[in-house]
Design a protein around this motif. Structure first.
Motif, mmCIF file in Angstrom:
data_model
loop_
_atom_site.group_PDB
_atom_site.id
_atom_site.type_symbol
_atom_site.label_atom_id
_atom_site.label_comp_id
_atom_site.label_asym_id
_atom_site.label_seq_id
_atom_site.Cartn_x
_atom_site.Cartn_y
_atom_site.Cartn_z
ATOM 1 N N SER A 1 0.831 -1.205 0.000
ATOM 2 C CA SER A 1 0.000 0.000 0.000
ATOM 3 C C SER A 1 0.863 1.252 0.000
ATOM 4 O O SER A 1 1.928 1.287 0.616
ATOM 5 N N PRO A 2 0.423 2.316 -0.676
ATOM 6 C CA PRO A 2 1.223 3.547 -0.749
ATOM 7 C C PRO A 2 1.461 4.205 0.606
ATOM 8 O O PRO A 2 2.571 4.644 0.902
ATOM 9 N N THR A 3 0.419 4.285 1.440
ATOM 10 C CA THR A 3 0.550 4.942 2.748
ATOM 11 C C THR A 3 -0.066 4.064 3.829
ATOM 12 O O THR A 3 -0.780 3.098 3.544
ATOM 13 N N VAL A 4 0.189 4.434 5.071
ATOM 14 C CA VAL A 4 -0.416 3.711 6.188
ATOM 15 C C VAL A 4 -1.933 3.794 6.116
ATOM 16 O O VAL A 4 -2.642 2.825 6.376
ATOM 17 N N ARG A 5 -2.454 4.967 5.721
ATOM 18 C CA ARG A 5 -3.906 5.122 5.597
ATOM 19 C C ARG A 5 -4.471 4.134 4.577
ATOM 20 O O ARG A 5 -5.504 3.503 4.807
ATOM 21 N N ASP A 6 -3.781 4.014 3.433
ATOM 22 C CA ASP A 6 -4.233 3.070 2.413
ATOM 23 C C ASP A 6 -4.214 1.642 2.956
ATOM 24 O O ASP A 6 -5.125 0.847 2.695
ATOM 25 N N ALA A 7 -3.161 1.317 3.703
ATOM 26 C CA ALA A 7 -3.047 -0.031 4.260
ATOM 27 C C ALA A 7 -4.173 -0.312 5.256
ATOM 28 O O ALA A 7 -4.774 -1.394 5.245
ATOM 29 N N VAL A 8 -4.479 0.661 6.113
ATOM 30 C CA VAL A 8 -5.555 0.486 7.080
ATOM 31 C C VAL A 8 -6.889 0.309 6.357
ATOM 32 O O VAL A 8 -7.700 -0.547 6.719
ATOM 33 N N THR A 9 -7.108 1.104 5.311
ATOM 34 C CA THR A 9 -8.351 1.004 4.547
ATOM 35 C C THR A 9 -8.507 -0.377 3.930
ATOM 36 O O THR A 9 -9.582 -0.989 3.988
ATOM 37 N N VAL A 10 -7.433 -0.893 3.331
ATOM 38 C CA VAL A 10 -7.479 -2.224 2.724
ATOM 39 C C VAL A 10 -7.713 -3.287 3.803
ATOM 40 O O VAL A 10 -8.508 -4.217 3.623
ATOM 41 N N GLY A 11 -7.013 -3.140 4.925
ATOM 42 C CA GLY A 11 -7.173 -4.108 6.000
ATOM 43 C C GLY A 11 -8.596 -4.172 6.522
ATOM 44 O O GLY A 11 -9.132 -5.258 6.770
ATOM 45 N N LEU A 12 -9.239 -3.023 6.672
ATOM 46 C CA LEU A 12 -10.619 -2.992 7.152
ATOM 47 C C LEU A 12 -11.586 -3.504 6.087
ATOM 48 O O LEU A 12 -12.576 -4.174 6.401
ATOM 49 N N ARG A 13 -11.293 -3.205 4.827
ATOM 50 C CA ARG A 13 -12.179 -3.647 3.743
ATOM 51 C C ARG A 13 -12.222 -5.165 3.662
ATOM 52 O O ARG A 13 -13.274 -5.761 3.404
ATOM 53 N N TYR A 14 -11.070 -5.791 3.879
ATOM 54 C CA TYR A 14 -10.996 -7.248 3.738
ATOM 55 C C TYR A 14 -10.754 -7.926 5.088
ATOM 56 O O TYR A 14 -10.117 -8.973 5.155
ATOM 57 N N ILE A 15 -11.305 -7.353 6.141
ATOM 58 C CA ILE A 15 -11.118 -7.896 7.481
ATOM 59 C C ILE A 15 -11.650 -9.324 7.584
ATOM 60 O O ILE A 15 -11.170 -10.127 8.378
ATOM 61 N N SER A 16 -12.642 -9.659 6.742
ATOM 62 C CA SER A 16 -13.208 -11.010 6.804
ATOM 63 C C SER A 16 -12.291 -12.058 6.196
ATOM 64 O O SER A 16 -12.624 -13.236 6.190
ATOM 65 N N LEU A 17 -11.126 -11.645 5.682
ATOM 66 C CA LEU A 17 -10.110 -12.610 5.276
ATOM 67 C C LEU A 17 -9.162 -12.915 6.438
ATOM 68 O O LEU A 17 -8.224 -13.694 6.285
ATOM 69 N N SER A 18 -9.406 -12.299 7.567
ATOM 70 C CA SER A 18 -8.563 -12.507 8.749
ATOM 71 C C SER A 18 -9.292 -13.432 9.720
ATOM 72 O O SER A 18 -10.362 -13.961 9.422
ATOM 73 N N SER A 19 -8.714 -13.586 10.897
ATOM 74 C CA SER A 19 -9.351 -14.417 11.928
ATOM 75 C C SER A 19 -9.925 -13.566 13.055
ATOM 76 O O SER A 19 -10.278 -14.086 14.111
#
Length: 353
Positions: free
Chosen positions: A101-119
């Motif tokens: 991800s380009p920035t930390v904000r982008d990374a957080v956004t992606v992480g929250l968007r696909y949180i259901s791929l986590s445990s």
């Protein structure tokens, strides 16, 4: 039809990889607890959990956690111990999407968007106010008997992996952690932060300017490719056939006027009880299908330039506030923060439906 007040399924109720369950068994083994005892009532075997293609249901993982706690006598610190077993490989393609991800904000956004791929069992959302960026960790949907254990596990896993993802220098900034639980026996010693226990909320607060920092391994093209793979994986997990497919097709006719389960059952010439049973056999519920439809359409409507109020109306919400609450539960961010692609930029992408 306006949205009724019937409760939706918990935000953590989605299929997941066996990695987290294997970590639970590893913790059990470290305390001389037979893995078979932890798997009682799940229908799972150690062989199935060793297969990376296995998908398990959230309630199966909950059962393993409950069995572990009972077998260990609710020993303090098990959640922290289990969370520390996580590593970067555990997050798979999502980890690469975060890294690139380009920035930390982008990374957080992606992480929250696909949180259901986590445990994760906690519901995570980002809120920005003044000079602070706050990650809220809502544990209220987690059953009380495993709530503290899973909060400790999820928080410890985050603390274990964030420096690996974002770089230790980037996360050497001051952080404040608030936890609703009493001070644990194992004081989460690996967390380099000021921790307040018995707080009113579970939250991690860092300087807001951190969100705009570049990621150490930023690569926009790789990030986009990995995000597409995340979406494809999410779509595959959501794909359903049989009766669920018929229900989904019916819901798509008019998303602004969602029929009741009784109405859909009558149209399919079966009883409501039979529809409920057949959906359960396919691993879903009527409410879950409605939620999936609304989430996918909401993202695309906002992508294509509709206002929050317009999107809410098209999806049958009588109040914009109800739509906003649902959207935060689905995606971890308010609908007003959804990236805008512009009106007329393309058809609604309903692949996940």
């Amino acid at each position: 039809m306006p949205v009724d007040a019937a409760p939706a399924r918990p935000s953590w109720d989605y299929p997941r990889s066996p990695v987290a369950s294997r970590h639970l068994l590893d913790t059990a083994a470290a305390h001389d607890i037979d893995p078979a005892r932890c798997l009682t009532g799940t229908g799972l075997t150690t062989q199935a959990l060793a297969d990376p293609d296995t998908e398990i249901q959230a309630d199966q993982e909950l059962t393993i956690a409950r069995n572990l706690l009972v077998a260990a006598g609710n020993q303090p610190g098990l959640g922290v111990e289990t969370g520390l077993r996580y590593n970067l490989a555990n997050v798979g393609i999502l980890g690469y999407a975060l890294l690139a991800s380009p920035t930390v904000r982008d990374a957080v956004t992606v992480g929250l968007r696909y949180i259901s791929l986590s445990s994760a069992f906690v519901t995570i959302s980002l809120h920005e106010s003044g000079t602070d960026a706050v990650l809220l960790l809502d544990d209220t949907e987690i059953p009380p008997d495993v709530r503290r254990f899973l909060l400790e596990r999820d928080l410890s896993a985050m603390a274990q992996m964030l420096p690996l993802l974002y770089g230790r220098d980037l996360f050497s900034v001051p952080a404040r952690i608030e936890l609703r639980m009493p001070e644990p026996a194992a004081l989460l010693p690996h967390l380099a932060a000021t921790i307040t226990f018995d707080a009113a909320r579970n939250a991690v607060t860092v300087p807001r300017k951190l969100l705009d920092q570049p990621m150490p391994a930023a690569d926009p093209h790789t990030a986009a490719a990995c995000a597409r793979q995340c979406q494809e994986l999410l779509d595959r997990r959501r794909e359903r056939s049989g009766i669920a497919g018929q229900v989904r097709s019916r819901l798509l006719r008019n998303p602004a006027d969602i029929p009741s389960m009784t109405t859909v059952a009558a149209e399919l010439a079966i009883t409501e009880r039979t529809l409920h049973r057949r959906l359960a056999t396919e691993g879903t519920t009527y409410r879950a299908l409605v939620d999936e439809l609304r989430e996918t359409l909401a993202v695309e409507l906002l992508h294509n330039g509709l206002t929050v109020e317009e999107a809410a109306r098209q999806l049958g919400y009588s109040e914009t506030a109800s739509f906003t609450h649902a959207y935060i539960r689905w995606r971890g961010i308010p609908p007003s923060k959804q990236p805008y692609r512009g009106r007329g930029s393309g058809p609604l992408a309903l692949r996940s439906l």
